[in-house]
Design a protein around this motif. Structure first.
Motif, mmCIF file in Angstrom:
data_model
loop_
_atom_site.group_PDB
_atom_site.id
_atom_site.type_symbol
_atom_site.label_atom_id
_atom_site.label_comp_id
_atom_site.label_asym_id
_atom_site.label_seq_id
_atom_site.Cartn_x
_atom_site.Cartn_y
_atom_site.Cartn_z
ATOM 1 N N ASN A 182 5.350 -19.291 -5.775
ATOM 2 C CA ASN A 182 6.721 -19.419 -5.288
ATOM 3 C C ASN A 182 7.459 -18.072 -5.333
ATOM 4 O OD1 ASN A 182 8.794 -20.953 -4.113
ATOM 5 N ND2 ASN A 182 9.782 -21.270 -6.091
ATOM 6 N N GLU A 183 6.750 -17.031 -4.921
ATOM 7 C CA GLU A 183 7.336 -15.698 -4.853
ATOM 8 C C GLU A 183 7.373 -15.234 -3.390
ATOM 9 O OE1 GLU A 183 8.629 -14.057 -7.283
ATOM 10 O OE2 GLU A 183 7.790 -14.911 -9.118
ATOM 11 N N LEU A 184 8.198 -14.221 -3.117
ATOM 12 C CA LEU A 184 8.219 -13.631 -1.792
ATOM 13 C C LEU A 184 7.409 -12.332 -1.820
ATOM 14 C CD1 LEU A 184 10.993 -13.505 0.789
ATOM 15 C CD2 LEU A 184 9.777 -11.392 0.283
ATOM 16 N N ILE A 185 6.459 -12.232 -0.889
ATOM 17 C CA ILE A 185 5.604 -11.048 -0.774
ATOM 18 C C ILE A 185 5.846 -10.438 0.600
ATOM 19 C CG2 ILE A 185 3.240 -10.181 -0.753
ATOM 20 C CD1 ILE A 185 2.488 -12.639 -2.500
ATOM 21 N N TRP A 186 6.292 -9.181 0.604
ATOM 22 C CA TRP A 186 6.502 -8.472 1.868
ATOM 23 C C TRP A 186 5.353 -7.517 2.117
ATOM 24 C CZ3 TRP A 186 8.856 -3.180 2.393
ATOM 25 C CH2 TRP A 186 8.873 -2.790 3.734
ATOM 26 N N VAL A 187 4.730 -7.649 3.280
ATOM 27 C CA VAL A 187 3.592 -6.815 3.642
ATOM 28 C C VAL A 187 4.080 -5.746 4.623
ATOM 29 C CG1 VAL A 187 1.240 -6.784 4.547
ATOM 30 C CG2 VAL A 187 2.097 -8.835 3.379
ATOM 31 N N CYS A 188 4.367 -4.544 4.096
ATOM 32 C CA CYS A 188 4.785 -3.462 4.994
ATOM 33 C C CYS A 188 3.604 -2.977 5.824
ATOM 34 C CB CYS A 188 5.377 -2.312 4.185
ATOM 35 S SG CYS A 188 6.088 -1.012 5.220
ATOM 36 N N GLY A 189 2.416 -3.014 5.237
ATOM 37 C CA GLY A 189 1.208 -2.620 5.963
ATOM 38 C C GLY A 189 -0.010 -3.164 5.268
ATOM 39 N N ILE A 190 -1.152 -3.046 5.934
ATOM 40 C CA ILE A 190 -2.379 -3.597 5.368
ATOM 41 C C ILE A 190 -3.567 -2.818 5.888
ATOM 42 C CG2 ILE A 190 -2.614 -5.308 7.210
ATOM 43 C CD1 ILE A 190 -3.795 -7.215 5.145
ATOM 44 N N ARG A 191 -4.546 -2.648 5.039
ATOM 45 C CA ARG A 191 -5.797 -2.027 5.472
ATOM 46 C C ARG A 191 -6.608 -3.049 6.267
ATOM 47 N NH1 ARG A 191 -6.191 2.772 3.115
ATOM 48 N NH2 ARG A 191 -5.131 3.102 1.117
ATOM 49 N N GLN A 192 -7.313 -2.573 7.260
ATOM 50 C CA GLN A 192 -8.126 -3.485 8.068
ATOM 51 C C GLN A 192 -9.466 -3.713 7.368
ATOM 52 O OE1 GLN A 192 -8.365 -2.222 12.157
ATOM 53 N NE2 GLN A 192 -6.304 -2.863 12.588
ATOM 54 N N ASP A 193 -9.392 -4.451 6.273
ATOM 55 C CA ASP A 193 -10.628 -4.839 5.586
ATOM 56 C C ASP A 193 -10.521 -6.289 5.152
ATOM 57 O OD1 ASP A 193 -9.610 -5.120 2.837
ATOM 58 O OD2 ASP A 193 -9.477 -2.949 2.801
ATOM 59 N N GLY A 194 -11.663 -6.909 4.971
ATOM 60 C CA GLY A 194 -11.699 -8.338 4.669
ATOM 61 C C GLY A 194 -11.025 -8.699 3.369
ATOM 62 N N HIS A 195 -11.118 -7.837 2.370
ATOM 63 C CA HIS A 195 -10.556 -8.176 1.072
ATOM 64 C C HIS A 195 -9.049 -8.359 1.143
ATOM 65 C CE1 HIS A 195 -8.709 -7.183 -2.867
ATOM 66 N NE2 HIS A 195 -9.631 -8.022 -3.299
ATOM 67 N N GLN A 196 -8.351 -7.446 1.806
ATOM 68 C CA GLN A 196 -6.901 -7.558 1.859
ATOM 69 C C GLN A 196 -6.461 -8.775 2.669
ATOM 70 O OE1 GLN A 196 -4.496 -4.118 2.477
ATOM 71 N NE2 GLN A 196 -5.302 -3.174 0.630
ATOM 72 N N PHE A 197 -7.138 -9.031 3.795
ATOM 73 C CA PHE A 197 -6.801 -10.210 4.591
ATOM 74 C C PHE A 197 -7.013 -11.488 3.783
ATOM 75 C CE2 PHE A 197 -7.448 -7.683 8.636
ATOM 76 C CZ PHE A 197 -6.140 -7.818 9.067
ATOM 77 N N GLU A 198 -8.153 -11.587 3.116
ATOM 78 C CA GLU A 198 -8.449 -12.812 2.372
ATOM 79 C C GLU A 198 -7.537 -12.975 1.165
ATOM 80 O OE1 GLU A 198 -10.209 -15.231 3.375
ATOM 81 O OE2 GLU A 198 -10.955 -14.151 5.132
ATOM 82 N N THR A 199 -7.205 -11.877 0.515
ATOM 83 C CA THR A 199 -6.280 -11.951 -0.621
ATOM 84 C C THR A 199 -4.926 -12.472 -0.167
ATOM 85 O OG1 THR A 199 -7.408 -10.159 -1.808
ATOM 86 C CG2 THR A 199 -5.129 -10.618 -2.426
ATOM 87 N N LEU A 200 -4.422 -11.960 0.939
ATOM 88 C CA LEU A 200 -3.142 -12.440 1.459
ATOM 89 C C LEU A 200 -3.231 -13.896 1.887
ATOM 90 C CD1 LEU A 200 -1.709 -9.482 3.563
ATOM 91 C CD2 LEU A 200 -0.750 -10.472 1.488
ATOM 92 N N ASN A 201 -4.337 -14.275 2.502
ATOM 93 C CA ASN A 201 -4.520 -15.670 2.911
ATOM 94 C C ASN A 201 -4.386 -16.613 1.731
ATOM 95 O OD1 ASN A 201 -4.864 -15.989 5.717
ATOM 96 N ND2 ASN A 201 -6.914 -15.116 5.622
ATOM 97 N N VAL A 202 -5.057 -16.272 0.640
ATOM 98 C CA VAL A 202 -5.004 -17.134 -0.541
ATOM 99 C C VAL A 202 -3.606 -17.119 -1.160
ATOM 100 C CG1 VAL A 202 -5.932 -17.548 -2.845
ATOM 101 C CG2 VAL A 202 -7.474 -16.880 -0.992
ATOM 102 N N LEU A 203 -3.012 -15.942 -1.266
ATOM 103 C CA LEU A 203 -1.664 -15.857 -1.847
ATOM 104 C C LEU A 203 -0.647 -16.643 -1.034
ATOM 105 C CD1 LEU A 203 -1.471 -12.084 -2.884
ATOM 106 C CD2 LEU A 203 -1.764 -14.066 -4.385
ATOM 107 N N SER A 204 -0.865 -16.733 0.278
ATOM 108 C CA SER A 204 0.098 -17.432 1.133
ATOM 109 C C SER A 204 0.107 -18.938 0.908
ATOM 110 C CB SER A 204 -0.187 -17.127 2.608
ATOM 111 O OG SER A 204 -1.394 -17.739 3.035
ATOM 112 N N LEU A 205 -0.897 -19.470 0.217
ATOM 113 C CA LEU A 205 -0.916 -20.905 -0.068
ATOM 114 C C LEU A 205 0.214 -21.312 -1.003
ATOM 115 C CD1 LEU A 205 -4.748 -21.474 -0.611
ATOM 116 C CD2 LEU A 205 -3.401 -22.078 1.405
ATOM 117 N N HIS A 206 0.629 -20.390 -1.871
ATOM 118 C CA HIS A 206 1.624 -20.736 -2.892
ATOM 119 C C HIS A 206 2.825 -19.796 -2.880
ATOM 120 C CE1 HIS A 206 -1.189 -23.622 -4.569
ATOM 121 N NE2 HIS A 206 -2.110 -22.679 -4.599
#
Length: 264
Positions: free
Chosen positions: A48-72
């Protein structure tokens, strides 16, 4: 607390993340930098926190980490919208689905189809599917110039400039024209940016493009084809170089507003 994923391309002279952090602190908001590389999203302690993504590396780890974090958590921009904007094919598909004007485009693996597309248009623009900052974009005038596939190809529209419109919370808040002598007018490719007034047609198509990809904020790149504006692409982690509008302040205000909604 606003948790901030910094733009990996920031430099001391071009620090987008830092500009917004300064505005957040000036407004009295609590914030901290979040290093996705140091986060186990399955045991992050973030809920239940707000996460602002100013930018992201084009790699699977960062995408998947954000995907999981977005669940909650509330993630801005959402992983889905960042991925949609990263893929030019998906962006085009969403624009077409929502009836937003965009150049005739093809994403082709069969060489015969690619050759036919080039011959039909005479001139086409090849773009890397996951490219950024104008890198790798080139003009193709003959099928023999295609190179290896698959190919993301757009009809060439004669122009001497393009436009970047910054859309925040569904509203166009700033725009620039970008001029250069090259095929792409991106500032990273030597283009010169200048603030312009957002006219009603520019506003309508930019806001429609942002809605089509379902994104909190973005940079919508437009051309004027003689009849009206057409959308080239939508940027999910945009720069705001040369904007007259106070984008860092507006972004900070939006993040604070969205966090307050979560607490209401």
């Amino acid at each position: 607390m606003i948790h901030i994923v910094p733009k990996p391309t920031d430099t001391p002279d071009d620090d987008s993340t830092g500009a917004v952090i300064w505005e957040l602190k000036r407004a009295g908001a609590r914030c901290r930098v979040l290093d996705l590389g140091a986060v186990d999203p399955l045991d992050s302690g973030l809920e239940n926190e707000l996460i602002w993504v100013c930018g992201i590396r084009q790699d699977g780890h960062q995408f998947e980490t954000l995907n999981v974090l977005s669940l909650h958590n509330r993630v801005i921009n959402t992983p889905e919208s960042i991925v949609a904007c990263a893929s030019k094919a998906m962006t085009t598909a969403l624009l077409l689905k929502c009836g937003v004007q965009t150049p005739e485009t093809a994403y082709i693996k069969a060489e015969a189809q690619a050759r036919d597309f080039v011959l039909r248009h005479g001139k086409v623009v090849y773009k890397p599917l996951y490219g950024y900052d104008g890198n790798g974009i080139r003009l193709v005038t003959k099928p023999d110039e295609l190179g290896p596939g698959p190919w993301y190809l757009q009809e060439y529209i004669r122009n001497d400039r393009d436009y970047r419109v910054f859309v925040l919370g569904g509203e166009a808040v700033g725009a620039i024209s970008r001029v250069s002598d090259s095929l792409t007018h991106n500032i990273h490719q030597g283009g010169t940016g200048m603030p312009v007034t957002i006219d009603k047609d520019m506003r309508a198509i930019a806001e429609a493009a942002a809605s089509a990809v379902g994104i909190d904020y973005c940079g919508v790149d437009l051309l004027h084809d003689g009849e009206g504006y057409t959308v080239l692409e939508v940027n999910g982690t945009p720069n705001w170089h040369c904007m007259a509008a106070p984008i860092p302040e507006l972004l900070a205000r939006y993040l604070i507003q969205e966090e307050r909604k979560m607490r209401a």
